[in-house]
Each structure stands twice: as structure tokens, then as C-alpha cells.
Design a protein around this motif. Sequence first.
Motif, PDB file in Angstrom:
ATOM      1  N   SER A  11       0.826  -1.198   0.000  1.00 57.20           N
ATOM      2  CA  SER A  11       0.000   0.000   0.000  1.00 57.20           C
ATOM      3  C   SER A  11       0.867   1.258   0.000  1.00 57.20           C
ATOM      4  O   SER A  11       1.863   1.341   0.697  1.00 57.20           O
ATOM      5  CB  SER A  11      -0.930  -0.009   1.207  1.00 57.20           C
ATOM      6  OG  SER A  11      -0.187   0.023   2.396  1.00 57.20           O
ATOM      7  N   PRO A  12       0.481   2.249  -0.799  1.00 59.41           N
ATOM      8  CA  PRO A  12       1.265   3.481  -0.862  1.00 59.41           C
ATOM      9  C   PRO A  12       1.131   4.311   0.413  1.00 59.41           C
ATOM     10  O   PRO A  12       0.121   4.261   1.101  1.00 59.41           O
ATOM     11  CB  PRO A  12       0.679   4.215  -2.061  1.00 59.41           C
ATOM     12  CG  PRO A  12      -0.557   3.512  -2.432  1.00 59.41           C
ATOM     13  CD  PRO A  12      -0.620   2.211  -1.712  1.00 59.41           C
ATOM     14  N   ASP A  13       2.141   5.095   0.680  1.00 59.51           N
ATOM     15  CA  ASP A  13       2.140   5.950   1.864  1.00 59.51           C
ATOM     16  C   ASP A  13       1.405   7.265   1.634  1.00 59.51           C
ATOM     17  O   ASP A  13       1.245   8.044   2.560  1.00 59.51           O
ATOM     18  CB  ASP A  13       3.578   6.257   2.295  1.00 59.51           C
ATOM     19  CG  ASP A  13       4.304   5.013   2.790  1.00 59.51           C
ATOM     20  OD1 ASP A  13       3.641   4.137   3.369  1.00 59.51           O
ATOM     21  OD2 ASP A  13       5.531   4.935   2.589  1.00 59.51           O
ATOM     22  N   THR A  14       0.964   7.508   0.418  1.00 58.13           N
ATOM     23  CA  THR A  14       0.374   8.801   0.074  1.00 58.13           C
ATOM     24  C   THR A  14      -1.112   8.907   0.374  1.00 58.13           C
ATOM     25  O   THR A  14      -1.656  10.000   0.347  1.00 58.13           O
ATOM     26  CB  THR A  14       0.585   9.095  -1.422  1.00 58.13           C
ATOM     27  OG1 THR A  14      -0.042   8.052  -2.179  1.00 58.13           O
ATOM     28  CG2 THR A  14       2.061   9.176  -1.754  1.00 58.13           C
ATOM     29  N   VAL A  15      -1.778   7.795   0.646  1.00 62.08           N
ATOM     30  CA  VAL A  15      -3.226   7.858   0.845  1.00 62.08           C
ATOM     31  C   VAL A  15      -3.560   8.467   2.203  1.00 62.08           C
ATOM     32  O   VAL A  15      -2.809   8.342   3.170  1.00 62.08           O
ATOM     33  CB  VAL A  15      -3.901   6.471   0.689  1.00 62.08           C
ATOM     34  CG1 VAL A  15      -3.677   5.915  -0.708  1.00 62.08           C
ATOM     35  CG2 VAL A  15      -3.446   5.501   1.744  1.00 62.08           C
ATOM     36  N   ALA A  19      -5.449   8.824  10.912  1.00 64.37           N
ATOM     37  CA  ALA A  19      -4.584   9.599  11.799  1.00 64.37           C
ATOM     38  C   ALA A  19      -4.533  11.058  11.355  1.00 64.37           C
ATOM     39  O   ALA A  19      -4.442  11.961  12.187  1.00 64.37           O
ATOM     40  CB  ALA A  19      -3.174   9.007  11.812  1.00 64.37           C
ATOM     41  N   GLU A  20      -4.609  11.305  10.055  1.00 66.04           N
ATOM     42  CA  GLU A  20      -4.557  12.669   9.526  1.00 66.04           C
ATOM     43  C   GLU A  20      -5.913  13.366   9.626  1.00 66.04           C
ATOM     44  O   GLU A  20      -5.978  14.571   9.846  1.00 66.04           O
ATOM     45  CB  GLU A  20      -4.124  12.648   8.065  1.00 66.04           C
ATOM     46  CG  GLU A  20      -2.740  12.073   7.839  1.00 66.04           C
ATOM     47  CD  GLU A  20      -2.501  11.791   6.366  1.00 66.04           C
ATOM     48  OE1 GLU A  20      -2.415  12.761   5.585  1.00 66.04           O
ATOM     49  OE2 GLU A  20      -2.417  10.603   6.008  1.00 66.04           O
ATOM     50  N   LEU A  21      -6.982  12.626   9.446  1.00 63.22           N
ATOM     51  CA  LEU A  21      -8.321  13.191   9.410  1.00 63.22           C
ATOM     52  C   LEU A  21      -8.976  13.201  10.785  1.00 63.22           C
ATOM     53  O   LEU A  21      -9.739  14.097  11.112  1.00 63.22           O
ATOM     54  CB  LEU A  21      -9.191  12.395   8.431  1.00 63.22           C
ATOM     55  CG  LEU A  21     -10.612  12.863   8.231  1.00 63.22           C
ATOM     56  CD1 LEU A  21     -10.640  14.260   7.605  1.00 63.22           C
ATOM     57  CD2 LEU A  21     -11.368  11.879   7.341  1.00 63.22           C
ATOM     58  N   GLY A  22      -8.687  12.186  11.573  1.00 58.31           N
ATOM     59  CA  GLY A  22      -9.358  12.016  12.858  1.00 58.31           C
ATOM     60  C   GLY A  22     -10.573  11.122  12.714  1.00 58.31           C
ATOM     61  O   GLY A  22     -10.991  10.781  11.607  1.00 58.31           O
ATOM     62  N   ALA A  67      -5.896   4.107  13.509  1.00 60.77           N
ATOM     63  CA  ALA A  67      -5.378   5.391  13.019  1.00 60.77           C
ATOM     64  C   ALA A  67      -4.678   5.245  11.670  1.00 60.77           C
ATOM     65  O   ALA A  67      -4.705   6.170  10.853  1.00 60.77           O
ATOM     66  CB  ALA A  67      -4.431   6.001  14.050  1.00 60.77           C
ATOM     67  N   ASP A  68      -4.081   4.071  11.404  1.00 60.12           N
ATOM     68  CA  ASP A  68      -3.385   3.878  10.130  1.00 60.12           C
ATOM     69  C   ASP A  68      -4.294   3.351   9.021  1.00 60.12           C
ATOM     70  O   ASP A  68      -3.841   3.101   7.901  1.00 60.12           O
ATOM     71  CB  ASP A  68      -2.176   2.964  10.299  1.00 60.12           C
ATOM     72  CG  ASP A  68      -2.519   1.540  10.713  1.00 60.12           C
ATOM     73  OD1 ASP A  68      -3.638   1.299  11.234  1.00 60.12           O
ATOM     74  OD2 ASP A  68      -1.660   0.649  10.536  1.00 60.12           O
ATOM     75  N   THR A  69      -5.583   3.207   9.292  1.00 62.18           N
ATOM     76  CA  THR A  69      -6.532   2.752   8.279  1.00 62.18           C
ATOM     77  C   THR A  69      -6.729   3.846   7.235  1.00 62.18           C
ATOM     78  O   THR A  69      -7.000   4.995   7.584  1.00 62.18           O
ATOM     79  CB  THR A  69      -7.879   2.389   8.921  1.00 62.18           C
ATOM     80  OG1 THR A  69      -7.694   1.295   9.818  1.00 62.18           O
ATOM     81  CG2 THR A  69      -8.917   2.014   7.867  1.00 62.18           C
ATOM     82  N   PRO A 118     -14.651  17.046   5.823  1.00 62.74           N
ATOM     83  CA  PRO A 118     -13.842  18.263   5.670  1.00 62.74           C
ATOM     84  C   PRO A 118     -12.444  17.962   5.131  1.00 62.74           C
ATOM     85  O   PRO A 118     -11.752  17.078   5.631  1.00 62.74           O
ATOM     86  CB  PRO A 118     -13.751  18.819   7.090  1.00 62.74           C
ATOM     87  CG  PRO A 118     -14.842  18.152   7.855  1.00 62.74           C
ATOM     88  CD  PRO A 118     -15.107  16.837   7.191  1.00 62.74           C
ATOM     89  N   GLY A 119     -12.075  18.683   4.083  1.00 56.10           N
ATOM     90  CA  GLY A 119     -10.734  18.553   3.529  1.00 56.10           C
ATOM     91  C   GLY A 119     -10.508  17.319   2.683  1.00 56.10           C
ATOM     92  O   GLY A 119      -9.367  17.044   2.299  1.00 56.10           O
ATOM     93  N   VAL A 120     -11.548  16.546   2.395  1.00 62.05           N
ATOM     94  CA  VAL A 120     -11.352  15.321   1.615  1.00 62.05           C
ATOM     95  C   VAL A 120     -11.903  15.539   0.213  1.00 62.05           C
ATOM     96  O   VAL A 120     -11.169  15.919  -0.695  1.00 62.05           O
ATOM     97  CB  VAL A 120     -11.993  14.095   2.299  1.00 62.05           C
ATOM     98  CG1 VAL A 120     -11.730  12.835   1.486  1.00 62.05           C
ATOM     99  CG2 VAL A 120     -11.444  13.924   3.711  1.00 62.05           C
TER     100      VAL A 120
END
Length: 162
Positions: A11-15, A19-22, A67-69, A118-120
Motif C-alpha cells: 500500500s502506498p504511503d500517500t493515501v 490519523a490525519e483526518l481524525g 489510526a493507520d486505516t 472536511p478537507g477530503v
Amino acid sequence: MPYEHPSPAGSPDTVLRLAELGFDAPGALLARYNLTLQRVDDGAPIPGSFWGDEEAGIIGTTVYARADTPLHSLLHEACHLIVMPPERRLDVHTNATDSIEEEDATCYLQIVLAEALPGVGRDRLMADMDAWGYTFRLGSTRAWFDNDAAEARAFLASRQLL
């Protein structure tokens, strides 16, 4: 079949990951459909995960994630539950469907629901789906969504999900 689910290997690290969105905004979105988002401790196995690793899982009306999902994984599994008749939800454990129609509707709806976060938005989600390895017969998620998803839209419209 216009879609095949990717293998989570490599899996790429860019998705975008939770953890980033909450968890709050995705949890509130799922609650609109009478679903619960259950946070799983970092490193713990995710209950009901079909693909394993960091991929979201489903059991009944609960979507499990860490969180890493990746967000696309959480939305995909939640949309499986949303598109199925409510009476089938309680019996779901790990594998939501073997129906091509439901799978396509799930992919379409996850893109639509990304707009509510938000932000997606759909552009980010489609890019993440492509980066993860979702494959569509027209070559990209956007090409499928824009030009080859009439049956998925009709399926969702018939269930008043659009």
C-alpha cells in the motif's frame, strides 16, 4: 465487472489515513446511516477486516478502524453496509457481499460520501483509490465514475441513497 478490489500488499504511503483526518467527522458521517465507527488500538488486529493489515473491518453495524486505516478503506466498508438492505446488516461479518451490483454501488457511494468530510472530497478519494490499486475497466477511478457508473448510480437512486 468494472471494478476489482485491490490487494492491500504494498500500500502506498500517500493515501489519506484516519490519523490525519481524525475519527470524529467519519464517525458522525457513519452515524447518519445508523452505523458505528469503533476505533481499534494501534497495532491491534482489526476485527472484521476482509483484507487484514490496516484495512477497515465490519461486523454488524459497526465499522472498525485504526489510526493507520486508509480513509478509502473505511468508507468502502461502511458503504457496503449502507447499500445493503438494513435487515442484512446484523448478519454481516467481514465479507459484505458477492454481488457485483452492490460492489459497484459501494465504490460509487464512497466517492460521493467523501464530499461530506472536511478537507477530503471526491478528487482526493479517487486519487487515493487509484494509488491504492483499485482497478476499473476504463483505467482510472475518475473515468469509471464519470463515464461507466450508470448502473451504480441507478442502484443507489433506487434505494434513495443519492
